[in-house]
Design an enzyme around this catalytic site. Structure first.
Site, PDB file in Angstrom:
ATOM      1  CB  SER A  32      -0.963   0.016   1.194  1.00 44.90           C
ATOM      2  OG  SER A  32      -2.084  -0.787   0.920  1.00 44.90           O
ATOM      3  CE  LYS A  54      -3.948   1.205  -0.986  1.00 46.57           C
ATOM      4  NZ  LYS A  54      -4.607   0.732   0.236  1.00 46.57           N
ATOM      5  CE1 TYR A  86      -4.658  -0.584  -4.474  1.00 45.54           C
ATOM      6  CE2 TYR A  86      -5.320  -2.874  -4.673  1.00 45.54           C
ATOM      7  CZ  TYR A  86      -4.995  -1.793  -3.894  1.00 45.54           C
ATOM      8  OH  TYR A  86      -5.003  -1.912  -2.529  1.00 45.54           O
ATOM      9  CE1 TYR A 137      -3.541   0.283   4.579  1.00 43.17           C
ATOM     10  CE2 TYR A 137      -2.180  -0.608   6.340  1.00 43.17           C
ATOM     11  CZ  TYR A 137      -2.458  -0.461   4.995  1.00 43.17           C
ATOM     12  OH  TYR A 137      -1.646  -1.073   4.065  1.00 43.17           O
ATOM     13  CB  VAL A 166      -0.483  -5.643   4.394  1.00 43.81           C
ATOM     14  CG1 VAL A 166      -1.680  -4.790   4.753  1.00 43.81           C
ATOM     15  CG2 VAL A 166      -0.487  -6.035   2.921  1.00 43.81           C
TER      16      VAL A 166
END
Length: 310
Positions: A68, A71, A192, A244, A262
């Site tokens: 992540s 992102k 993604y 998160y 993660v």
């Protein structure tokens, strides 16, 4: 700026020693089969100053998937290819108390760019003739941003995630149904997942953070990679949404704009000072590296890295 090298080195080594008690806390991200195959005791840390000085510890050359943290890259490329108003017409900018893969924080649009739905939205805004071209643009930019020319797509991670990504597939189709994007949702999902499967190490993360800490300029070469406006957007989103659903508590207790993945990595930015990268694959229920958080917390206090106290 940081103090003398010996002093900083001593503080970091002491902090790493203090966090050893957390090395057995947390679990591997086993819902992605390939992430369950890593050594749970791996540890690496890197700090890169805005002047380009590097402090590295542990398995600093160890390769892991960026997950992540990618992102950030999707948001950067979306901002490169579109103006900020257009980007945030499609995705929100507010924190959420829901899990990163939840469908709940999607009303007219995803709540922020750092939940899965938000990253799929920004990925859909990257320009290119097809998925391959879009991904090659993102990968090439990460190589430049991180000074990590060996970055590549980890095929085993990519295939493992594609085989177990039913929830993300549902999110992609839901976004398409809301007219967030017009692309084929399978192509958006593919991009993604490819982004999440980029190979990195802690020094590549820290060097990326150093560019953000240096107002968009690459340390040493002074090459401009990001505008000040882009830096402001990215670092502010890291501060408020990067960890998160625990982002608010993390900002309060640590005070370092950060983005986690993660796989156990965290990228941190101390504006005007340095970028940070840590890897320790045991994560908490929110998906954040347990030992990594504790290390950042100690460094924020002992080296004055929190953004709230000068």
């Amino acid at each position: 700026m940081l103090e003398k090298r010996d002093y900083v080195d001593k503080i970091i080594k002491k902090a790493i020693k203090q966090t050893e008690k957390y090395k057995d806390i947390g679990e591997l991200a086993s819902y992605i089969p390939e992430l369950a195959n890593v050594n749970p005791d791996s540890f690496a840390f890197c700090l890169v100053t805005v002047d380009g000085e590097v402090f590295s510890y542990g398995e600093s050359e160890k390769i892991f998937s960026i997950q992540s943290i990618s992102k950030i890259l999707s948001l950067i490329m979306a901002l490169h290819d579109n103006d900020p108003i257009s980007v945030f017409d499609k995705v929100g900018s507010e924190p959420t108390s829901y899990e990163f893969n939840s469908l709940v924080p999607i009303t007219d649009k995803a709540t922020n760019p750092f939940i899965n739905a938000g990253a799929m939205t920004t990925a859909s805004m990257v320009k290119g003739a097809n998925v391959d071209e879009k991904f090659e643009r993102i990968l090439a930019y990460y190589k430049k941003l991180s000074s990590f020319e060996d970055a590549y797509l980890i095929k085993d991670i990519y295939e493992s995630e594609m085989e177990t990504t039913d929830r993300n597939r549902a999110i992609a189709y839901y976004l398409k149904s809301k007219d967030i994007f017009s692309d084929n949702p399978n192509d958006v999902l593919d991009l993604y997942i490819r982004n999440c499967s980029i190979a990195t190490n802690v020094c590549a993360l820290a060097k990326t953070g150093a560019v953000l800490a240096n107002k968009g300029y690459k340390p040493k070469t002074k090459e401009k990679l990001l505008s000040k406006k882009e830096v402001q957007i990215i670092v502010s989103q890291m501060a408020t949404c990067g960890m998160y659903e625990n982002s608010g508590r993390y900002l309060m207790e640590v005070g370092i704009p950060s983005k986690s993945g993660v796989s156990g990595g965290i990228l941190g930015v101390v504006p005007g000072v340095c970028g940070l990268g840590v890897y320790c694959p045991r994560i908490d229920k929110s998906g954040n590296s347990v030992r990594g958080i504790e290390l950042f917390k100690i460094l924020a206090k002992d080296l004055g890295f929190t953004i709230f106290i000068n």
